[in-house]
Design an enzyme around this catalytic site. Sequence first.
Site, PDB file in Angstrom:
ATOM      1  N   ARG A 234       0.857  -1.192   0.000  1.00  0.00           N
ATOM      2  CA  ARG A 234       0.000   0.000   0.000  1.00  0.00           C
ATOM      3  C   ARG A 234       0.893   1.242   0.000  1.00  0.00           C
ATOM      4  O   ARG A 234       1.896   1.287   0.724  1.00  0.00           O
ATOM      5  CB  ARG A 234      -0.920   0.044   1.233  1.00  0.00           C
ATOM      6  N   ASP A 258       4.391  -0.363  -6.938  1.00  0.00           N
ATOM      7  CA  ASP A 258       3.157  -0.735  -7.645  1.00  0.00           C
ATOM      8  C   ASP A 258       1.975  -0.011  -7.014  1.00  0.00           C
ATOM      9  O   ASP A 258       0.855  -0.109  -7.499  1.00  0.00           O
ATOM     10  CB  ASP A 258       2.951  -2.261  -7.559  1.00  0.00           C
ATOM     11  N   GLU A 263      -2.522   7.463  -5.202  1.00  0.00           N
ATOM     12  CA  GLU A 263      -2.809   6.785  -6.471  1.00  0.00           C
ATOM     13  C   GLU A 263      -4.242   6.937  -6.953  1.00  0.00           C
ATOM     14  O   GLU A 263      -4.514   6.802  -8.136  1.00  0.00           O
ATOM     15  CB  GLU A 263      -2.441   5.294  -6.387  1.00  0.00           C
ATOM     16  N   HIS A 295      -0.502  -0.303  -9.881  1.00  0.00           N
ATOM     17  CA  HIS A 295      -1.305  -1.256  -9.107  1.00  0.00           C
ATOM     18  C   HIS A 295      -1.746  -2.435  -9.980  1.00  0.00           C
ATOM     19  O   HIS A 295      -2.931  -2.774 -10.052  1.00  0.00           O
ATOM     20  CB  HIS A 295      -2.523  -0.555  -8.479  1.00  0.00           C
TER      21      HIS A 295
HETATM   22  P1  NAD Z   1      -1.989 -11.023   4.915  1.00  0.00           P
HETATM   23  O1  NAD Z   1      -3.013 -10.475   5.839  1.00  0.00           O
HETATM   24  O2  NAD Z   1      -2.029 -12.470   4.548  1.00  0.00           O
HETATM   25  O3  NAD Z   1      -0.522 -10.743   5.510  1.00  0.00           O
HETATM   26  C1  NAD Z   1      -0.131  -9.537   6.074  1.00  0.00           C
HETATM   27  C2  NAD Z   1       0.960  -9.844   7.092  1.00  0.00           C
HETATM   28  O4  NAD Z   1       1.492  -8.610   7.562  1.00  0.00           O
HETATM   29  C3  NAD Z   1       0.458 -10.621   8.316  1.00  0.00           C
HETATM   30  O5  NAD Z   1       1.272 -11.757   8.536  1.00  0.00           O
HETATM   31  C4  NAD Z   1       0.591  -9.615   9.457  1.00  0.00           C
HETATM   32  O6  NAD Z   1       0.907 -10.222  10.689  1.00  0.00           O
HETATM   33  C5  NAD Z   1       1.741  -8.757   8.954  1.00  0.00           C
HETATM   34  N1  NAD Z   1       1.825  -7.427   9.559  1.00  0.00           N
HETATM   35  C6  NAD Z   1       0.828  -6.636  10.036  1.00  0.00           C
HETATM   36  N2  NAD Z   1       1.346  -5.465  10.472  1.00  0.00           N
HETATM   37  C7  NAD Z   1       2.686  -5.548  10.292  1.00  0.00           C
HETATM   38  C8  NAD Z   1       3.772  -4.660  10.548  1.00  0.00           C
HETATM   39  N3  NAD Z   1       3.576  -3.443  11.078  1.00  0.00           N
HETATM   40  N4  NAD Z   1       5.016  -5.072  10.242  1.00  0.00           N
HETATM   41  C9  NAD Z   1       5.250  -6.282   9.684  1.00  0.00           C
HETATM   42  N5  NAD Z   1       4.257  -7.166   9.414  1.00  0.00           N
HETATM   43  C10 NAD Z   1       2.991  -6.790   9.702  1.00  0.00           C
HETATM   44  O7  NAD Z   1      -2.036 -10.107   3.625  1.00  0.00           O
HETATM   45  P2  NAD Z   1      -1.564 -10.473   2.138  1.00  0.00           P
HETATM   46  O8  NAD Z   1      -2.671 -11.136   1.414  1.00  0.00           O
HETATM   47  O9  NAD Z   1      -0.236 -11.151   2.211  1.00  0.00           O
HETATM   48  O10 NAD Z   1      -1.407  -9.021   1.527  1.00  0.00           O
HETATM   49  C11 NAD Z   1      -0.406  -8.128   1.981  1.00  0.00           C
HETATM   50  C12 NAD Z   1      -0.715  -6.744   1.451  1.00  0.00           C
HETATM   51  O11 NAD Z   1      -0.557  -6.758   0.012  1.00  0.00           O
HETATM   52  C13 NAD Z   1      -2.187  -6.325   1.663  1.00  0.00           C
HETATM   53  O12 NAD Z   1      -2.331  -5.687   2.891  1.00  0.00           O
HETATM   54  C14 NAD Z   1      -2.459  -5.392   0.498  1.00  0.00           C
HETATM   55  O13 NAD Z   1      -2.279  -4.089   0.978  1.00  0.00           O
HETATM   56  C15 NAD Z   1      -1.376  -5.740  -0.521  1.00  0.00           C
HETATM   57  N6  NAD Z   1      -1.894  -6.212  -1.803  1.00  0.00           N
HETATM   58  C16 NAD Z   1      -1.484  -5.569  -2.942  1.00  0.00           C
HETATM   59  C17 NAD Z   1      -1.918  -5.998  -4.177  1.00  0.00           C
HETATM   60  C18 NAD Z   1      -1.454  -5.341  -5.462  1.00  0.00           C
HETATM   61  O14 NAD Z   1      -2.029  -5.588  -6.532  1.00  0.00           O
HETATM   62  N7  NAD Z   1      -0.428  -4.501  -5.430  1.00  0.00           N
HETATM   63  C19 NAD Z   1      -2.809  -7.075  -4.261  1.00  0.00           C
HETATM   64  C20 NAD Z   1      -3.199  -7.720  -3.080  1.00  0.00           C
HETATM   65  C21 NAD Z   1      -2.738  -7.291  -1.859  1.00  0.00           C
END
Ligand code: NAD
Length: 332
Positions: A234, A258, A263, A295
């Site tokens: 994000r 990305d 954005e 994105h």
């Molecule tokens: P997820 O919930 O499976 O994993 C997130 C992890 O981050 C968890 O293990 C959590 O414990 C950890 N976390 C929380 N706060 C933290 C911190 N301050 N420091 C370190 N770790 C921390 O989520 P995911 O499915 O793996 O997705 C991760 C992120 O990817 C989402 O939050 C979303 O913002 C982003 N995303 C981006 C796209 C894209 O197209 N660019 C697509 C999907 C998701």
Amino acid sequence: MKIAFFSTKSYDREFMDRANHTFGHTLTYFDTSLNPDTAILAHGQEGVCIFVNDKAGAETLKALHQISVRLIALRCAGFNNVDLKTARELGMKVVRVPAYSPYAVAEHTLAMILTLNRKTHLAYERVRNGNFSLERLMGFDLHGKTVGVIGTGTIGGIFAKIMLGLGCKVLAHDPYPQEDLKQVGIQYVSLKEMYPQADIISLHCPLTPSSYHLISQEAITQMKDQVMLINTSRGALVNTKAVIEALKSGKIGYFGLDVYEQEERLFFQDLSGHIIQDDVITRLMTFPNVLITAHQAFFTENAMTNIAETTLENITAFEQGQKLKNEVVLQG
Ligand code: NAD
């Protein structure tokens, strides 16, 4: 069930319509994003389906509630754009697609690293112009490098294993370490320990009040010189102005993004031919060692199919009063 879809593009409609043959919901599509002014478009609908840059803050949710909307169905994983407290107070349900293709995002992260490192984007242009010189195309071996992964949930975990497979040493930081990752050799450390060691740092944690501008000037100061920073999570995890200063001084050697904090005014639109008003992204666009994608990390056929099917399943479960397995519940 009647659902209004906001911020839709041709590909959203194509995949949703295809999946809806099995579900039979009534889908109404809007190009416009959801915000307090556009909420009224959902009049007569029981739910709304929104994406990453729609704004479901308190004002929008109250406007939707007034016209009897009771379900907010996110067709994405992140939910930082929804005011969960207000949703709970209003008795509205929020559902999401927790994992549609974590491989898509993890693989795009690798694509960004390889492009920034091996400069294939520059080579492509050069060769097409008849320039076969290797000047300024030198990269480095990923094998043996140290990669820092911040957030080892679904996406970060897959990414960490990919980097391990390339022969990198992987350091991870997550408040909830994963046992299976530890077993394959991924080492959990504090950010203080990670920053001075990592050659590449990749963000995979959610945006929350505590992770806002996690990559601050202070954090960057602790990183290795010439570090490669990748953000596919994000935009607001990164203080972009601090990154620009570090790119100018050479402290950050490569930046792949990305996602971008501002954005919603740019991404998912064709703005070629327009004057871009955002001076921060235009400055980023001038650096040869910055790669911006709009994105698109999630954007694979597999992911679009999964997003459509899970979104429609979530809507059916709500309609039938079933347990919502993908409900987003406010913690605490
Ligand atoms: P997820 O919930 O499976 O994993 C997130 C992890 O981050 C968890 O293990 C959590 O414990 C950890 N976390 C929380 N706060 C933290 C911190 N301050 N420091 C370190 N770790 C921390 O989520 P995911 O499915 O793996 O997705 C991760 C992120 O990817 C989402 O939050 C979303 O913002 C982003 N995303 C981006 C796209 C894209 O197209 N660019 C697509 C999907 C998701």
